[in-house]
Design a protein around this motif. Structure first.
Motif, PDB file in Angstrom:
ATOM      1  N   GLY A  97       0.821  -1.210   0.000  1.00 59.89           N
ATOM      2  CA  GLY A  97       0.000   0.000   0.000  1.00 59.89           C
ATOM      3  C   GLY A  97       0.852   1.256   0.000  1.00 59.89           C
ATOM      4  N   THR A  98       0.784   2.022  -1.068  1.00 58.70           N
ATOM      5  CA  THR A  98       1.538   3.276  -1.160  1.00 58.70           C
ATOM      6  C   THR A  98       0.620   4.485  -1.226  1.00 58.70           C
ATOM      7  OG1 THR A  98       1.641   3.098  -3.568  1.00 58.70           O
ATOM      8  CG2 THR A  98       3.482   2.157  -2.319  1.00 58.70           C
ATOM      9  N   ILE A  99      -0.679   4.256  -1.336  1.00 59.35           N
ATOM     10  CA  ILE A  99      -1.657   5.331  -1.430  1.00 59.35           C
ATOM     11  C   ILE A  99      -2.885   4.946  -0.618  1.00 59.35           C
ATOM     12  CG2 ILE A  99      -3.200   6.597  -2.997  1.00 59.35           C
ATOM     13  CD1 ILE A  99      -1.130   6.214  -5.185  1.00 59.35           C
ATOM     14  N   ALA A 100      -3.422   5.914   0.109  1.00 57.13           N
ATOM     15  CA  ALA A 100      -4.728   5.771   0.762  1.00 57.13           C
ATOM     16  C   ALA A 100      -5.698   6.641  -0.021  1.00 57.13           C
ATOM     17  CB  ALA A 100      -4.658   6.217   2.222  1.00 57.13           C
ATOM     18  N   TYR A 101      -6.976   6.432   0.184  1.00 55.48           N
ATOM     19  CA  TYR A 101      -7.983   7.143  -0.604  1.00 55.48           C
ATOM     20  C   TYR A 101      -9.079   7.703   0.286  1.00 55.48           C
ATOM     21  CZ  TYR A 101      -5.838   4.628  -4.457  1.00 55.48           C
ATOM     22  OH  TYR A 101      -4.939   4.138  -5.368  1.00 55.48           O
ATOM     23  N   ILE A 102      -9.697   8.785  -0.194  1.00 59.38           N
ATOM     24  CA  ILE A 102     -10.912   9.327   0.389  1.00 59.38           C
ATOM     25  C   ILE A 102     -11.972   9.236  -0.699  1.00 59.38           C
ATOM     26  CG2 ILE A 102     -12.054  11.344   1.372  1.00 59.38           C
ATOM     27  CD1 ILE A 102      -9.220  12.338   2.185  1.00 59.38           C
ATOM     28  N   LEU A 103     -13.087   8.584  -0.392  1.00 63.67           N
ATOM     29  CA  LEU A 103     -14.178   8.451  -1.350  1.00 63.67           C
ATOM     30  C   LEU A 103     -14.952   9.761  -1.422  1.00 63.67           C
ATOM     31  CD1 LEU A 103     -15.957   6.748  -3.257  1.00 63.67           C
ATOM     32  CD2 LEU A 103     -17.187   5.951  -1.211  1.00 63.67           C
ATOM     33  N   LEU A 104     -14.990  10.352  -2.615  1.00 65.09           N
ATOM     34  CA  LEU A 104     -15.742  11.588  -2.826  1.00 65.09           C
ATOM     35  C   LEU A 104     -17.165  11.294  -3.256  1.00 65.09           C
ATOM     36  CD1 LEU A 104     -13.109  13.696  -4.802  1.00 65.09           C
ATOM     37  CD2 LEU A 104     -13.713  13.870  -2.385  1.00 65.09           C
ATOM     38  N   ARG A 105     -17.304  10.475  -4.277  1.00 61.85           N
ATOM     39  CA  ARG A 105     -18.612  10.121  -4.850  1.00 61.85           C
ATOM     40  C   ARG A 105     -18.563   8.692  -5.354  1.00 61.85           C
ATOM     41  NH1 ARG A 105     -19.611  15.393  -8.102  1.00 61.85           N
ATOM     42  NH2 ARG A 105     -20.705  16.503  -6.492  1.00 61.85           N
ATOM     43  N   PRO A 115     -19.403   8.141   0.929  1.00 59.49           N
ATOM     44  CA  PRO A 115     -18.588   9.325   0.627  1.00 59.49           C
ATOM     45  C   PRO A 115     -18.096   9.989   1.915  1.00 59.49           C
ATOM     46  CG  PRO A 115     -20.462   9.262  -0.831  1.00 59.49           C
ATOM     47  CD  PRO A 115     -20.667   8.166   0.186  1.00 59.49           C
ATOM     48  N   GLY A 116     -16.832  10.405   1.870  1.00 60.21           N
ATOM     49  CA  GLY A 116     -16.186  11.013   3.029  1.00 60.21           C
ATOM     50  C   GLY A 116     -15.316  10.041   3.804  1.00 60.21           C
ATOM     51  N   GLN A 117     -15.481   8.734   3.567  1.00 56.84           N
ATOM     52  CA  GLN A 117     -14.687   7.751   4.297  1.00 56.84           C
ATOM     53  C   GLN A 117     -13.343   7.522   3.618  1.00 56.84           C
ATOM     54  OE1 GLN A 117     -17.841   4.588   4.651  1.00 56.84           O
ATOM     55  NE2 GLN A 117     -17.143   4.644   6.785  1.00 56.84           N
ATOM     56  N   MET A 118     -12.335   7.249   4.461  1.00 55.17           N
ATOM     57  CA  MET A 118     -10.993   6.921   3.973  1.00 55.17           C
ATOM     58  C   MET A 118     -10.834   5.408   3.965  1.00 55.17           C
ATOM     59  SD  MET A 118      -8.521   9.670   5.869  1.00 55.17           S
ATOM     60  CE  MET A 118      -7.143   9.294   4.798  1.00 55.17           C
ATOM     61  N   PHE A 119      -9.988   4.936   3.053  1.00 53.23           N
ATOM     62  CA  PHE A 119      -9.669   3.514   3.027  1.00 53.23           C
ATOM     63  C   PHE A 119      -8.258   3.325   2.489  1.00 53.23           C
ATOM     64  CE2 PHE A 119     -11.651   4.580  -0.947  1.00 53.23           C
ATOM     65  CZ  PHE A 119     -11.065   3.791  -1.925  1.00 53.23           C
ATOM     66  N   GLY A 120      -7.673   2.173   2.798  1.00 54.75           N
ATOM     67  CA  GLY A 120      -6.301   1.901   2.390  1.00 54.75           C
ATOM     68  C   GLY A 120      -5.281   2.544   3.310  1.00 54.75           C
ATOM     69  N   VAL A 121      -5.730   3.015   4.460  1.00 55.54           N
ATOM     70  CA  VAL A 121      -4.874   3.776   5.369  1.00 55.54           C
ATOM     71  C   VAL A 121      -3.874   2.882   6.088  1.00 55.54           C
ATOM     72  CG1 VAL A 121      -4.877   5.251   7.412  1.00 55.54           C
ATOM     73  CG2 VAL A 121      -6.642   5.527   5.672  1.00 55.54           C
ATOM     74  N   HIS A 122      -4.306   1.737   6.571  1.00 47.56           N
ATOM     75  CA  HIS A 122      -3.419   0.867   7.351  1.00 47.56           C
ATOM     76  C   HIS A 122      -2.178   0.480   6.565  1.00 47.56           C
ATOM     77  CE1 HIS A 122      -1.943  -3.034   8.849  1.00 47.56           C
ATOM     78  NE2 HIS A 122      -1.996  -2.391   9.995  1.00 47.56           N
ATOM     79  N   ALA A 123      -2.358   0.034   5.333  1.00 50.87           N
ATOM     80  CA  ALA A 123      -1.211  -0.378   4.516  1.00 50.87           C
ATOM     81  C   ALA A 123      -0.274   0.799   4.263  1.00 50.87           C
ATOM     82  CB  ALA A 123      -1.685  -0.981   3.200  1.00 50.87           C
ATOM     83  N   LEU A 124      -0.831   1.976   4.057  1.00 53.77           N
ATOM     84  CA  LEU A 124      -0.008   3.168   3.833  1.00 53.77           C
ATOM     85  C   LEU A 124       0.803   3.502   5.077  1.00 53.77           C
ATOM     86  CD1 LEU A 124       0.783   5.653   2.086  1.00 53.77           C
ATOM     87  CD2 LEU A 124      -1.163   6.819   3.122  1.00 53.77           C
ATOM     88  N   MET A 125       0.161   3.526   6.225  1.00 49.72           N
ATOM     89  CA  MET A 125       0.838   3.897   7.470  1.00 49.72           C
ATOM     90  C   MET A 125       1.886   2.860   7.878  1.00 49.72           C
ATOM     91  SD  MET A 125      -0.464   6.814   8.350  1.00 49.72           S
ATOM     92  CE  MET A 125      -0.070   7.065  10.046  1.00 49.72           C
ATOM     93  N   ALA A 126       1.609   1.599   7.612  1.00 46.54           N
ATOM     94  CA  ALA A 126       2.503   0.527   8.046  1.00 46.54           C
ATOM     95  C   ALA A 126       3.500   0.115   6.971  1.00 46.54           C
ATOM     96  CB  ALA A 126       1.672  -0.684   8.472  1.00 46.54           C
ATOM     97  N   GLY A 127       3.334   0.620   5.750  1.00 43.92           N
ATOM     98  CA  GLY A 127       4.184   0.169   4.646  1.00 43.92           C
ATOM     99  C   GLY A 127       3.981  -1.322   4.410  1.00 43.92           C
TER     100      GLY A 127
END
Length: 129
Positions: A37-45, A67-79
Protein backbone atom coordinates in the motif's frame (compact mmCIF):
# COMPACT_ATOMS: atom_id res chain seq x y z
CA UNK A 1 -19.95 13.49 4.86
CA UNK A 2 -19.96 14.30 1.15
CA UNK A 3 -16.89 16.19 -0.01
CA UNK A 4 -18.17 18.34 -2.85
CA UNK A 5 -15.56 19.34 -5.45
CA UNK A 6 -16.48 23.05 -5.23
CA UNK A 7 -16.88 23.21 -1.45
CA UNK A 8 -15.45 26.29 0.27
CA UNK A 9 -15.75 24.81 3.77
CA UNK A 10 -12.25 25.27 5.30
CA UNK A 11 -11.73 21.68 6.54
CA UNK A 12 -12.87 20.27 3.19
CA UNK A 13 -10.60 22.62 1.24
CA UNK A 14 -7.70 21.61 3.50
CA UNK A 15 -8.39 17.92 2.89
CA UNK A 16 -8.73 18.39 -0.85
CA UNK A 17 -5.75 20.75 -1.32
CA UNK A 18 -2.84 19.16 -3.12
CA UNK A 19 -4.26 15.66 -3.25
CA UNK A 20 -4.54 13.75 -6.49
CA UNK A 21 -8.00 13.18 -7.85
CA UNK A 22 -8.80 9.84 -9.43
CA UNK A 23 -11.91 8.67 -11.27
CA UNK A 24 -12.57 4.94 -11.50
CA UNK A 25 -15.05 3.54 -14.02
CA UNK A 26 -17.74 1.02 -13.15
CA UNK A 27 -16.31 -2.41 -12.43
CA UNK A 28 -12.80 -1.15 -11.57
CA UNK A 29 -10.56 -2.70 -8.95
CA UNK A 30 -8.89 0.13 -7.01
CA UNK A 31 -6.32 -2.05 -5.25
CA UNK A 32 -5.74 -5.74 -4.69
CA UNK A 33 -5.23 -7.72 -1.50
CA UNK A 34 -1.54 -8.51 -1.04
CA UNK A 35 -0.04 -5.54 -2.91
CA UNK A 36 2.08 -3.01 -1.01
CA UNK A 37 0.00 0.00 0.00
CA UNK A 38 1.54 3.28 -1.16
CA UNK A 39 -1.66 5.33 -1.43
CA UNK A 40 -4.73 5.77 0.76
CA UNK A 41 -7.98 7.14 -0.60
CA UNK A 42 -10.91 9.33 0.39
CA UNK A 43 -14.18 8.45 -1.35
CA UNK A 44 -15.74 11.59 -2.83
CA UNK A 45 -18.61 10.12 -4.85
CA UNK A 46 -19.85 6.74 -5.94
CA UNK A 47 -19.37 3.39 -4.30
CA UNK A 48 -16.43 1.40 -2.97
CA UNK A 49 -16.72 -2.06 -1.49
CA UNK A 50 -13.92 -3.77 0.43
CA UNK A 51 -13.59 -7.55 0.00
CA UNK A 52 -11.39 -10.30 1.36
CA UNK A 53 -10.25 -12.85 -1.24
CA UNK A 54 -11.94 -10.82 -4.01
CA UNK A 55 -12.76 -12.79 -7.14
CA UNK A 56 -12.40 -16.21 -5.52
CA UNK A 57 -14.87 -18.80 -4.25
CA UNK A 58 -14.07 -17.59 -0.71
CA UNK A 59 -14.86 -13.91 -1.47
CA UNK A 60 -16.21 -12.10 1.59
CA UNK A 61 -17.63 -8.61 1.85
CA UNK A 62 -15.94 -6.56 4.58
CA UNK A 63 -17.67 -3.18 4.22
CA UNK A 64 -19.37 -0.81 1.82
CA UNK A 65 -17.98 2.72 2.10
CA UNK A 66 -19.84 6.02 2.09
CA UNK A 67 -18.59 9.33 0.63
CA UNK A 68 -16.19 11.01 3.03
CA UNK A 69 -14.69 7.75 4.30
CA UNK A 70 -10.99 6.92 3.97
CA UNK A 71 -9.67 3.51 3.03
CA UNK A 72 -6.30 1.90 2.39
CA UNK A 73 -4.87 3.78 5.37
CA UNK A 74 -3.42 0.87 7.35
CA UNK A 75 -1.21 -0.38 4.52
CA UNK A 76 -0.01 3.17 3.83
CA UNK A 77 0.84 3.90 7.47
CA UNK A 78 2.50 0.53 8.05
CA UNK A 79 4.18 0.17 4.65
CA UNK A 80 2.43 -3.19 4.58
CA UNK A 81 0.53 -5.34 2.15
CA UNK A 82 -3.12 -4.61 1.51
CA UNK A 83 -5.28 -6.77 3.78
CA UNK A 84 -8.21 -6.67 1.33
CA UNK A 85 -9.24 -5.53 -2.15
CA UNK A 86 -11.22 -2.38 -3.02
CA UNK A 87 -13.72 -2.49 -5.88
CA UNK A 88 -16.25 -0.07 -7.35
CA UNK A 89 -19.42 -1.49 -8.84
CA UNK A 90 -20.80 1.73 -10.36
CA UNK A 91 -17.69 3.93 -10.52
CA UNK A 92 -16.30 6.50 -8.11
CA UNK A 93 -14.32 9.69 -7.62
CA UNK A 94 -11.46 9.52 -5.12
CA UNK A 95 -8.79 11.69 -3.56
CA UNK A 96 -5.45 9.89 -3.48
CA UNK A 97 -3.19 10.46 -0.47
CA UNK A 98 0.43 9.41 -1.00
CA UNK A 99 2.82 8.60 1.83
CA UNK A 100 4.89 11.71 1.06
CA UNK A 101 1.79 13.96 1.05
CA UNK A 102 0.59 12.44 4.33
CA UNK A 103 4.03 13.01 5.86
CA UNK A 104 4.04 16.62 4.62
CA UNK A 105 0.58 17.26 6.12
CA UNK A 106 1.65 15.69 9.43
CA UNK A 107 4.84 17.78 9.48
CA UNK A 108 2.67 20.91 9.09
CA UNK A 109 0.33 19.87 11.91
CA UNK A 110 0.41 20.88 15.55
CA UNK A 111 2.98 18.74 17.50
CA UNK A 112 0.25 17.31 19.74
CA UNK A 113 -1.79 16.21 16.70
CA UNK A 114 1.31 14.62 15.16
CA UNK A 115 1.88 12.71 18.39
CA UNK A 116 -1.78 11.66 18.52
CA UNK A 117 -1.83 10.39 14.92
CA UNK A 118 1.49 8.58 15.39
CA UNK A 119 0.24 6.96 18.60
CA UNK A 120 -3.07 5.85 17.07
CA UNK A 121 -1.32 4.52 13.97
CA UNK A 122 1.07 2.43 16.04
CA UNK A 123 -1.80 1.09 18.16
CA UNK A 124 -3.77 0.08 15.07
CA UNK A 125 -0.71 -1.67 13.62
CA UNK A 126 -0.04 -3.45 16.94
CA UNK A 127 -3.64 -4.59 17.26
CA UNK A 128 -3.84 -5.86 13.70
CA UNK A 129 -0.70 -8.01 13.74
Amino acid sequence: MIIEPGSTDAPIVSIREGLGRRTCPAGATIFVEGEIGTIAYILLRGDVTIYLRFGTDQQRLVTELQPGQMFGVHALMAGAQRAASAYTRNGCDLLAVSESRLKQKLDEADPFLRYWVDYLSKRIIDLST
